[in-house]
Design an enzyme around this catalytic site. Sequence first.
Site, mmCIF file in Angstrom:
data_model
loop_
_atom_site.group_PDB
_atom_site.id
_atom_site.type_symbol
_atom_site.label_atom_id
_atom_site.label_comp_id
_atom_site.label_asym_id
_atom_site.label_seq_id
_atom_site.Cartn_x
_atom_site.Cartn_y
_atom_site.Cartn_z
ATOM 1 N N CYS B 136 28.741 67.938 60.098
ATOM 2 C CA CYS B 136 29.291 68.327 58.793
ATOM 3 C C CYS B 136 30.491 67.484 58.376
ATOM 4 C CB CYS B 136 29.638 69.807 58.772
ATOM 5 S SG CYS B 136 30.673 70.357 60.133
ATOM 6 N N HIS B 266 35.633 71.270 54.705
ATOM 7 C CA HIS B 266 36.261 70.160 55.415
ATOM 8 C C HIS B 266 36.806 69.167 54.380
ATOM 9 C CE1 HIS B 266 34.727 71.747 59.003
ATOM 10 N NE2 HIS B 266 33.766 70.900 59.300
#
Lengths: 357, 357
Positions: B136, B266
Amino acid sequence: MTQAGTSAPTLALVGATGAVGSVMIDILNERSAWPWGEVRLIASPRSAGKRIRVRGEELTVQALAPEVFDGVAVAMFDVPDEVSAHWAPIAAARGAIVVDNSGAFRMDPDVPLVVAEVNRDQIAEPPRGIIANPNCTTLSMMAALGALHGAFTLRELVVASYQAASGAGQSGVDQLYAELAAVAGKQVGVRGGDVREALAAAGLSVSDSLFGAPLVLNVIPAAGSYKQDGWFSEELKVRNESRKILGIPDLKVSATCVRVPVITTHSLAVHAVFAEPVTVAAAHEILSAQPSIVLVDDPAQGRYPMPADTVGADPTYVGRVRQALDFPNTLDFFVCGDNLRKGAALNTYEIAEALAG
Amino acid sequence: MTQAGTSAPTLALVGATGAVGSVMIDILNERSAWPWGEVRLIASPRSAGKRIRVRGEELTVQALAPEVFDGVAVAMFDVPDEVSAHWAPIAAARGAIVVDNSGAFRMDPDVPLVVAEVNRDQIAEPPRGIIANPNCTTLSMMAALGALHGAFTLRELVVASYQAASGAGQSGVDQLYAELAAVAGKQVGVRGGDVREALAAAGLSVSDSLFGAPLVLNVIPAAGSYKQDGWFSEELKVRNESRKILGIPDLKVSATCVRVPVITTHSLAVHAVFAEPVTVAAAHEILSAQPSIVLVDDPAQGRYPMPADTVGADPTYVGRVRQALDFPNTLDFFVCGDNLRKGAALNTYEIAEALAG
């Protein structure tokens, strides 16, 4: 700076009641060596008359005025840029050496920009009677970079910061505490749990806050004021102040400064390219030899620098030191420093102490 | 991948009850185009029998077994590495094309590593019947880097991450919520207010937690597992997966991966060096033209990508684009992506959808 035969020098602290000022009072109270005679605490007229205990003696805060600097050997300034810009030359004209923690004089070619461990030699006879203390973000990595530069000759820096709320002063701290209380116990920061909505529901305004956005459960890629071409003032300070402190006018620097939900301690991810070959072992040896650096570097055992282990401490903590896999002569590392102590009050005091000695 | 004249293909979701699996269910429910016939939800025997609503129909979760893959055209796997390593080849042997979100196959030369916007062409006839979805963290910046690489030819990457707790799964989310509740209303993260002590006083163990340290009011420069020479697995994934996805085997990469107290999304500070000259205007034009990228880049007005504005959204958000002051052909920028959606479930589903034809 004191003449043989005279009494112990007088130290002044301007901004004694602010966030950094109160850390400075802690430092004055804790220091073992004590070269000073009189200590004068100075602040805005609003704070004048407050009483603060320094080394067992209750002192009364005096209002900022030209005459409070008469007889002062060293005056430490922890006040906003515009206050320093006006008052530091007045203090210097009255005979004090000013150690200024604002941004007002840092890039003045006649003002040395000093990190005690790196270029302490520059404090002698400052042309304007003023010595500047660097920005706290820059300062956090200077002890490590200064030592490594001495061994390997620094050429390039790519830096990303993880900056604490207290870098924006006590109101930044208060804001983050208020935001923490507003989201605690709620399922926010997930889909259907908007952080902005949770703060608004708790009556907290973020658009008007110091950070202009939520800081809790968020990171904000902006620090300082917006300058130009996409850069914020803090990022330009990292570049320009690093060049001046290290004495490398053509040092290549790119910095991204990001505010994170931490109260105290700035952290930096540093990618440093040198002229000479480097090894982790040699870097460890150099860093370990610095009195003001603590090497925390056993990542296999979960040991690396973190804000939670740095708050209130004087050293800068360095770890995650590794040789870049694809870049020659390059070290990547992570550094943490208490932005209120080493990043501000402590370095200012270390310069003042060196002036006394 | 379906033959003309046959009925609509069967889609399987393995790991339907996990953190990413539940985001996947959301995506299945929201998608407007719908090429699938039957949907099979699959999980560990412990979760078998649970009922989950998908597009208006209540489905019963089936236990993982070889025969559940019979007749499946595409099987999406959102399970731990070792579960994928064992079961993905079994599903492929039964005729399914597996789209795997674990790390088990990403660096296998016979398994394409695909980001829908960057190298979708590689999904045709995968040699092992398996297609891998990137980590990710890597994925969050791939749409932007793929587009910029197409225009300017990428040479070097220096990346620092600001990674969310949910990247470590639901237990990471639960840990951060518990830590937030434990410190709220207290003066911690300051001198005399130790974060570790505050968590211990609330009965929260951090040494045994997923993160091995406090995450609230802290940042942790470690993500994934420790590998060697100072590097963590997540940092090596950023390097190796970026090279494979972008098709640049000699791309120079240094990454520092840091966990921050954010629940979802993120963020990455990216320093990207290209072979060709770059301008911010050209980069803006290229990024704006990408359907999966939202350009948020008006820093003077406080507009930049942030987790608080990204959670639950499909695009990656890019901003703070600026030309490096001292590095030729270099752009610095900041990117945010919901690590559970684009970073995991969404990209997996986009590949599955492309396979459906």
